[in-house]
Motif scaffolding. Structure first.
Motif, PDB file in Angstrom:
ATOM      1  N   LYS A  87       0.836  -1.214   0.000  1.00 23.83           N
ATOM      2  CA  LYS A  87       0.000   0.000   0.000  1.00 23.83           C
ATOM      3  C   LYS A  87       0.862   1.252   0.000  1.00 23.83           C
ATOM      4  O   LYS A  87       0.593   2.210  -0.730  1.00 23.83           O
ATOM      5  CB  LYS A  87      -0.918   0.034   1.236  1.00 23.83           C
ATOM      6  CG  LYS A  87      -2.157  -0.804   1.107  1.00 23.83           C
ATOM      7  CD  LYS A  87      -3.004  -0.709   2.385  1.00 23.83           C
ATOM      8  CE  LYS A  87      -4.049  -1.803   2.412  1.00 23.83           C
ATOM      9  NZ  LYS A  87      -4.596  -2.014   3.754  1.00 23.83           N
ATOM     10  N   LEU A  88       1.910   1.249   0.832  1.00 15.99           N
ATOM     11  CA  LEU A  88       2.802   2.416   0.912  1.00 15.99           C
ATOM     12  C   LEU A  88       3.541   2.620  -0.407  1.00 15.99           C
ATOM     13  O   LEU A  88       3.715   3.744  -0.866  1.00 15.99           O
ATOM     14  CB  LEU A  88       3.799   2.250   2.074  1.00 15.99           C
ATOM     15  CG  LEU A  88       3.196   2.277   3.486  1.00 15.99           C
ATOM     16  CD1 LEU A  88       4.241   1.919   4.524  1.00 15.99           C
ATOM     17  CD2 LEU A  88       2.581   3.640   3.810  1.00 15.99           C
ATOM     18  N   LYS A  89       3.963   1.530  -1.014  1.00 19.65           N
ATOM     19  CA  LYS A  89       4.664   1.601  -2.312  1.00 19.65           C
ATOM     20  C   LYS A  89       3.736   2.199  -3.367  1.00 19.65           C
ATOM     21  O   LYS A  89       4.157   3.022  -4.181  1.00 19.65           O
ATOM     22  CB  LYS A  89       5.103   0.188  -2.716  1.00 19.65           C
ATOM     23  CG  LYS A  89       5.999   0.131  -3.926  1.00 19.65           C
ATOM     24  CD  LYS A  89       7.427   0.465  -3.566  1.00 19.65           C
ATOM     25  CE  LYS A  89       8.356   0.134  -4.713  1.00 19.65           C
ATOM     26  NZ  LYS A  89       9.748   0.072  -4.282  1.00 19.65           N
ATOM     27  N   GLN A  90       2.453   1.811  -3.321  1.00 13.99           N
ATOM     28  CA  GLN A  90       1.470   2.337  -4.263  1.00 13.99           C
ATOM     29  C   GLN A  90       1.280   3.859  -4.074  1.00 13.99           C
ATOM     30  O   GLN A  90       0.913   4.553  -4.995  1.00 13.99           O
ATOM     31  CB  GLN A  90       0.116   1.634  -4.102  1.00 13.99           C
ATOM     32  CG  GLN A  90       0.098   0.193  -4.552  1.00 13.99           C
ATOM     33  CD  GLN A  90       0.345   0.030  -6.040  1.00 13.99           C
ATOM     34  OE1 GLN A  90       1.479  -0.035  -6.485  1.00 13.99           O
ATOM     35  NE2 GLN A  90      -0.721  -0.028  -6.817  1.00 13.99           N
ATOM     36  N   LYS A  91       1.532   4.306  -2.839  1.00 11.48           N
ATOM     37  CA  LYS A  91       1.418   5.746  -2.560  1.00 11.48           C
ATOM     38  C   LYS A  91       2.723   6.466  -2.880  1.00 11.48           C
ATOM     39  O   LYS A  91       2.931   7.610  -2.470  1.00 11.48           O
ATOM     40  CB  LYS A  91       1.040   5.973  -1.086  1.00 11.48           C
ATOM     41  CG  LYS A  91      -0.364   5.508  -0.754  1.00 11.48           C
ATOM     42  CD  LYS A  91      -0.669   5.710   0.727  1.00 11.48           C
ATOM     43  CE  LYS A  91      -2.079   5.220   1.053  1.00 11.48           C
ATOM     44  NZ  LYS A  91      -2.269   5.101   2.504  1.00 11.48           N
ATOM     45  N   LYS A  92       3.608   5.762  -3.595  1.00  9.43           N
ATOM     46  CA  LYS A  92       4.869   6.322  -4.089  1.00  9.43           C
ATOM     47  C   LYS A  92       5.931   6.596  -3.019  1.00  9.43           C
ATOM     48  O   LYS A  92       6.802   7.434  -3.206  1.00  9.43           O
ATOM     49  CB  LYS A  92       4.623   7.602  -4.925  1.00  9.43           C
ATOM     50  CG  LYS A  92       3.686   7.411  -6.099  1.00  9.43           C
ATOM     51  CD  LYS A  92       4.292   6.499  -7.158  1.00  9.43           C
ATOM     52  CE  LYS A  92       3.357   6.289  -8.341  1.00  9.43           C
ATOM     53  NZ  LYS A  92       3.159   4.886  -8.682  1.00  9.43           N
ATOM     54  N   PHE A  93       5.847   5.911  -1.891  1.00  6.00           N
ATOM     55  CA  PHE A  93       6.909   6.044  -0.889  1.00  6.00           C
ATOM     56  C   PHE A  93       8.118   5.240  -1.373  1.00  6.00           C
ATOM     57  O   PHE A  93       7.945   4.184  -1.976  1.00  6.00           O
ATOM     58  CB  PHE A  93       6.456   5.494   0.479  1.00  6.00           C
ATOM     59  CG  PHE A  93       5.530   6.398   1.228  1.00  6.00           C
ATOM     60  CD1 PHE A  93       6.018   7.511   1.920  1.00  6.00           C
ATOM     61  CD2 PHE A  93       4.161   6.150   1.253  1.00  6.00           C
ATOM     62  CE1 PHE A  93       5.157   8.345   2.618  1.00  6.00           C
ATOM     63  CE2 PHE A  93       3.287   6.984   1.948  1.00  6.00           C
ATOM     64  CZ  PHE A  93       3.787   8.088   2.627  1.00  6.00           C
ATOM     65  N   LYS A 121       8.861   4.451   8.088  1.00 11.35           N
ATOM     66  CA  LYS A 121       7.456   4.508   8.523  1.00 11.35           C
ATOM     67  C   LYS A 121       7.063   3.258   9.318  1.00 11.35           C
ATOM     68  O   LYS A 121       6.427   3.349  10.360  1.00 11.35           O
ATOM     69  CB  LYS A 121       6.522   4.621   7.304  1.00 11.35           C
ATOM     70  CG  LYS A 121       6.091   6.034   6.977  1.00 11.35           C
ATOM     71  CD  LYS A 121       5.166   6.037   5.769  1.00 11.35           C
ATOM     72  CE  LYS A 121       3.730   6.352   6.102  1.00 11.35           C
ATOM     73  NZ  LYS A 121       3.514   7.606   6.834  1.00 11.35           N
ATOM     74  N   GLU A 133       3.904  -3.626 -10.459  1.00 10.35           N
ATOM     75  CA  GLU A 133       2.664  -2.828 -10.473  1.00 10.35           C
ATOM     76  C   GLU A 133       1.412  -3.694 -10.594  1.00 10.35           C
ATOM     77  O   GLU A 133       0.472  -3.544  -9.817  1.00 10.35           O
ATOM     78  CB  GLU A 133       2.683  -1.863 -11.674  1.00 10.35           C
ATOM     79  CG  GLU A 133       3.133  -0.445 -11.422  1.00 10.35           C
ATOM     80  CD  GLU A 133       2.567   0.215 -10.172  1.00 10.35           C
ATOM     81  OE1 GLU A 133       1.334   0.412 -10.083  1.00 10.35           O
ATOM     82  OE2 GLU A 133       3.369   0.542  -9.281  1.00 10.35           O
ATOM     83  N   LYS A 136      -1.471  -4.258  -7.684  1.00 15.51           N
ATOM     84  CA  LYS A 136      -2.871  -3.872  -7.915  1.00 15.51           C
ATOM     85  C   LYS A 136      -3.803  -5.055  -7.590  1.00 15.51           C
ATOM     86  O   LYS A 136      -4.783  -4.907  -6.866  1.00 15.51           O
ATOM     87  CB  LYS A 136      -3.029  -3.439  -9.378  1.00 15.51           C
ATOM     88  CG  LYS A 136      -4.208  -2.538  -9.641  1.00 15.51           C
ATOM     89  CD  LYS A 136      -4.098  -1.982 -11.067  1.00 15.51           C
ATOM     90  CE  LYS A 136      -5.435  -1.628 -11.668  1.00 15.51           C
ATOM     91  NZ  LYS A 136      -6.343  -0.870 -10.840  1.00 15.51           N
TER      92      LYS A 136
END
Length: 196
Positions: free
Chosen positions: A24-30, A38, A69, A73
């Motif tokens: 989820k964090l990776k999807q938010k571009k972290f 985090k 990706e 998803k």
């Protein structure tokens, strides 16, 4: 080949919930560094102690790196079963010894329609590996026993073992989309190792 064997599954067996959090964090571009920070600072995994976070985080981050990706998803939007299949794939992809166990023991059994999984199956696997690999041969008995237990935990949590103490295997239902995607990226052997 040898140096790729690892017993890191001892400190980080299944960790599906935790992997989902970092996806989820990776999807938010972290970035990976931001994700690590985090996870530790905000105790995103909700672990009781910091030591456990530090022990499991390297494995989780390695798994995160093999989830592209498309898989991310599917993992976040698909069913629980689908997410578990992706987690199992990520564990195999980042742990050569566990992949060989799946490929040489579990998929062989499923291929033969043999759903009986006995303690001797996992014992024979480790005996053979310690004959083939000096690295495995040098592991302590305690380490190998813990590893066997971690393997069983992964089988159970992924849905491949009917019950934690059971000796009955289950065939996973793998989403066509995942199968197709893994074949396209050259990872068909992992689909096969899951018994497809």
């Amino acid at each position: 080949m040898e140096s790729q064997y690892s017993s890191s599954l001892n400190g980080a067996s299944y960790l599906f919930f935790e992997l989902k959090q970092v996806v989820k964090l990776k999807q938010k571009k972290f970035s990976n560094a931001e994700i690590r920070k985090k996870v530790i600072e905000e105790n995103i995994f909700q672990f009781g102690n910091k030591g456990r976070i530090k022990r499991s985080l390297p494995s989780i981050m390695r798994r995160l790196d093999v989830i592209d990706e498309s898989l991310a998803k599917i993992m976040l939007e698909g069913s629980l079963e689908t997410g578990k299949v992706i987690n199992l794939y990520a564990i195999m992809k980042t742990d050569l010894l566990f992949f060989e166990f799946m490929n040489e023991v579990i998929s062989e059994k499923l291929y033969m329609n043999d759903y009986l999984f006995e303690k001797k199956d996992i014992n024979i696997f480790f005996t053979v590996k310690s004959e083939q690999s000096e690295q495995v041969a040098n592991w302590s008995i305690t380490n190998i026993e813990r590893l066997k237990s971690a393997y069983l935990q992964v089988l159970f949590e992924s849905g491949m073992l009917k019950q934690r103490q059971s000796n009955e295997l289950n065939r996973l239902i793998i989403d066509e989309q995942i199968k197709e995607h893994l074949r396209q990226i050259g990872d068909a052997k992992y689909v096969q190792a899951m018994g497809e």
